[in-house]
Design a protein around this motif. Structure first.
Motif, short mmCIF file in Angstrom:
data_model
loop_
_atom_site.label_atom_id
_atom_site.label_comp_id
_atom_site.label_asym_id
_atom_site.label_seq_id
_atom_site.Cartn_x
_atom_site.Cartn_y
_atom_site.Cartn_z
N TYR A 355 0.73 -1.48 0.07
CA TYR A 355 -0.80 0.20 0.02
C TYR A 355 0.80 1.74 0.62
O TYR A 355 0.32 2.30 0.02
N TYR A 356 2.56 1.18 -0.02
CA TYR A 356 2.87 1.87 0.33
C TYR A 356 2.92 3.20 -1.27
O TYR A 356 2.68 2.47 -2.01
N THR A 357 2.78 4.24 -1.36
CA THR A 357 2.93 5.48 -2.46
C THR A 357 3.89 6.72 -2.33
O THR A 357 4.21 7.02 -3.92
N GLY A 358 5.25 6.64 -2.03
CA GLY A 358 5.60 7.50 -2.12
C GLY A 358 6.56 7.42 -0.89
O GLY A 358 7.76 6.25 -1.05
N ILE A 359 7.40 8.45 -0.31
CA ILE A 359 8.17 8.09 0.49
C ILE A 359 8.41 7.46 1.17
O ILE A 359 7.39 6.58 2.16
N VAL A 360 9.36 6.78 1.47
CA VAL A 360 9.69 4.71 2.90
C VAL A 360 10.66 5.06 3.32
O VAL A 360 11.64 5.33 2.94
N PHE A 361 10.94 4.44 4.50
CA PHE A 361 11.68 4.96 5.68
C PHE A 361 12.30 3.51 6.26
O PHE A 361 10.51 3.26 6.80
N GLU A 362 13.29 2.80 7.03
CA GLU A 362 13.44 2.62 7.60
C GLU A 362 14.91 2.68 8.48
O GLU A 362 15.93 3.01 8.12
N GLY A 363 14.21 2.27 10.05
CA GLY A 363 15.38 2.45 11.07
C GLY A 363 16.32 1.19 11.09
O GLY A 363 15.88 0.01 11.30
N PHE A 364 17.41 1.60 11.85
CA PHE A 364 18.14 0.45 11.15
C PHE A 364 20.09 0.78 12.22
O PHE A 364 19.95 1.87 12.41
N ASP A 365 20.13 -0.21 12.85
CA ASP A 365 21.26 -0.57 13.48
C ASP A 365 22.18 -0.46 12.83
O ASP A 365 22.26 -1.00 12.05
N ARG A 366 23.40 0.23 13.15
CA ARG A 366 24.23 0.79 12.20
C ARG A 366 25.64 0.12 11.91
O ARG A 366 26.85 -0.53 10.93
N GLU A 367 25.37 -1.40 13.56
CA GLU A 367 26.14 -2.67 13.09
C GLU A 367 26.35 -3.44 12.57
O GLU A 367 26.51 -4.22 12.22
N GLY A 368 24.71 -3.39 12.09
CA GLY A 368 23.96 -3.91 11.39
C GLY A 368 23.39 -5.38 11.97
O GLY A 368 23.48 -6.95 10.63
N LYS A 369 23.52 -5.82 13.03
CA LYS A 369 22.76 -7.07 14.48
C LYS A 369 21.72 -7.50 14.39
O LYS A 369 21.26 -8.37 14.48
N LEU A 370 20.95 -6.24 14.01
CA LEU A 370 19.19 -7.11 14.01
C LEU A 370 18.84 -6.61 13.00
O LEU A 370 19.31 -5.73 11.92
N ARG A 371 17.23 -7.22 12.84
CA ARG A 371 16.56 -6.43 11.31
C ARG A 371 16.03 -5.10 11.43
O ARG A 371 16.62 -4.37 12.82
N ALA A 372 15.29 -4.26 11.23
CA ALA A 372 14.83 -3.16 11.06
C ALA A 372 14.43 -3.16 12.08
O ALA A 372 13.27 -3.75 13.14
N ILE A 373 14.56 -1.62 13.38
CA ILE A 373 14.04 -1.32 13.78
C ILE A 373 12.31 -0.81 14.13
O ILE A 373 11.28 -0.97 15.14
N CYS A 374 12.11 0.12 12.65
CA CYS A 374 11.19 0.63 12.20
C CYS A 374 10.75 0.93 11.04
O CYS A 374 12.20 0.91 10.45
N GLY A 375 10.21 0.46 10.14
CA GLY A 375 9.41 1.52 9.46
C GLY A 375 7.97 1.58 9.11
O GLY A 375 7.10 1.95 9.78
N GLY A 376 7.53 2.85 7.88
CA GLY A 376 6.77 3.57 7.43
C GLY A 376 7.43 3.97 6.19
O GLY A 376 8.17 4.38 5.45
#
Length: 505
Positions: A355-376
């Motif tokens: 359903y997303y139609t425009g800007i999308v974003f994801e929060g991530f940990d910079r060490e890359g140990k975890l999956r996406a923290i949040c998104g929208g």
């Protein structure tokens, strides 16, 4: 509860006594109960005549002789089946919240709520149980395998919600023109999704959502990212710990349009591209080919999706397109909000939800140990999916499991212990009512009170005070009470004094 059923919770000896008195008084004809399924109610009439006969032994509904001898001489039923212990663990992928974990959950949720309110958002909530069609219509048939769904007694297909956004859309449609736009709503709710569990991913989790309904400008997305950054700062997370990958669904649309890829394949392409960091690129290519895309189209698409620079994207797509214009505006606003160091452009971020139609974003940990923290992101056409009128909208989801893992990793989880202001104890058993009056007085003044409910030695009381981190110990003794006073001990300093009950604050 039927009276014959209630006997099951009595001790055998108590049940026997109750049966004997009931049968002898002929109030109600009871079947003699073994610890097995209830007898058929149709057998009660025959049992009644058996019970009234002075010489007839009682017979269970199965025909077994379960009593004998003189009238009323009923022996307790033997316990033939041992009670099997239940599995004390919660269902796989779910959690218990004992007090220490509940304190942490409340701490986290309080931050969610305080940040949301500081941005002028109002809290809403929705049923955990929704129509199954609500989620399938939004996410497609592929989500059915991830749903906890079933048919209720009214033959309706229902499901435990896997996310909150469809419920939000339903509520917005329901409210219609009775609410004025823009809406700034947030929710903290439990979600269920049957899927493979990894670190930070459970089958049951809680999600913080913030959504803005009725604002078409990129300012709305900028505000949402700002709220998440504000939360991170509150709990001690910095830009060196976490970042945001930002892109736009319009980037992908412009590339697909160049190769005349049908609009109805757009959602499927997004789902495939969303797997780029999870499966090999050869698998991505294979899945895109299965949709009918040419090798040239796939090559160019993957080249664009590898871009990490907004300047480079502008060179390929030009400055006139909506995708580049929206992204440039967002990065400009990030400077004004003060979080430029938190965000970076990454064309591969498309978010798997259709359903997303425009800007999308994801929060991530910079060490890359975890999956996406949040998104929208932006979802301007979601409401029409459910039969409503389209309204510009954007929002994000933020799960509780990954952020807890990150806070553990960074050593930022707070030590939260039980804390009460007062512990009140009667020094004699007959003064327990007086102690209750003292506790009630303090509670009415808004103070927390742990009232000692039994006669306990002072050594136990002091240990209890230490466990509850009580600030004051209030002792109700005989001589003091007769003078209308109580003894107060300040536990941090050891100071002790007597005070009139009327002056106790």
């Amino acid at each position: 509860m039927p009276v014959h059923a209630s006997l099951l919770i009595l001790k055998p000896s108590l049940a026997t006594t109750f049966l004997r008195s009931s049968l002898s008084s002929a109030l109600v004809p009871f079947p003699l109960i073994r610890l097995r399924p209830f007898p058929n109610p149709r057998n009660l009439s025959s049992l009644s005549s058996a019970a009234s006969s002075p010489t007839h032994s009682l017979v269970s509904s199965s025909g077994d002789n379960v009593g004998g001898g003189r009238s009323g001489a009923i022996s307790p039923p033997p316990i033939e089946d041992s009670v099997q212990k239940i599995d004390v663990n919660p269902p796989r992928g779910t959690r218990d919240f004992p007090p220490e974990d509940m304190r942490l959950r409340n701490w986290l949720f309080n931050h969610f709520r305080e940040v949301s309110r500081s941005f002028g958002f109002e809290e809403v909530d929705f049923p955990v149980l929704e129509s199954e069609a609500l989620f399938i219509r939004k996410a497609g048939e592929e989500i059915r395998d991830q749903l906890y769904c079933f048919e209720d007694r009214g033959n309706r297909r229902v499901a435990l919600r896997p996310e909150l956004t469809p419920s939000l859309a339903r509520l917005v449609i329901q409210k219609g023109k009775s609410v004025s736009l823009p809406l700034k709503w947030f929710a903290v709710g439990q979600c269920w999704r049957y899927e493979r569990m990894t670190r930070g991913r459970r089958r049951e989790h809680y999600q913080w959502n913030m959504d803005i309904i009725g604002v078409p400008e990129v300012m709305a997305e900028a505000e949402l990212i700002s709220s998440i950054v504000t939360f991170f700062k509150r709990v001690g997370i910095t830009a060196s710990d976490v970042g945001f990958k930002v892109s736009s669904r319009k980037v992908l649309q412009e590339v697909l349009r160049c190769y005349s890829i049908p609009e109805n394949l757009f959602g499927k392409v997004c789902v495939i591209i969303d797997k780029m960091e999870k499966i090999p690129i050869d698998e991505i290519t294979k899945e895109l080919k299965s949709l009918g895309m040419s090798e040239e189209a796939i090559k160019d698409l993957l080249q664009v999706l590898s871009i990490k620079s907004l300047t480079k994207l502008e060179e390929i797509l030009g400055a006139a397109g909506e995708a580049v214009a929206d992204l440039k505006q967002l990065f400009s606003l990030a400077e004004k909000f003060g979080y430029s160091e938190w965000i970076q452009f990454d064309a591969s971020v498309v978010r798997g939800l259709a359903y997303y139609t425009g800007i999308v974003f994801e929060g991530f940990d910079r060490e890359g140990k975890l999956r996406a923290i949040c998104g929208g992101g932006r979802y301007d056409r979601l409401l029409s999916t459910f039969g409503g009128d389209d309204v510009p909208a954007c929002g994000f989801g933020f799960g509780d499991a990954v952020i807890i893992e990150l806070l553990k990793e960074k050593g930022l989880l707070p030590e939260l212990s039980l804390q009460v202001e007062n512990i009140v104890c009667a020094l004699d058993h007959y003064l327990q009512g007086a102690a209750a009056a003292v506790a009630t007085r303090l509670r009415e003044k808004g103070q927390s009170v742990d009232l000692v409910l039994e006669s306990k030695p002072l050594k136990w009381v002091f240990k209890r005070a230490a466990r509850t981190n009580a600030q004051r110990l209030i002792l109700v003794g005989n001589s003091e009470w007769q003078r209308g006073m109580v003894s107060v001990k300040i536990l941090s300093s050891g100071e002790q004094y007597e005070i009139k009950l009327d002056e106790l604050e």
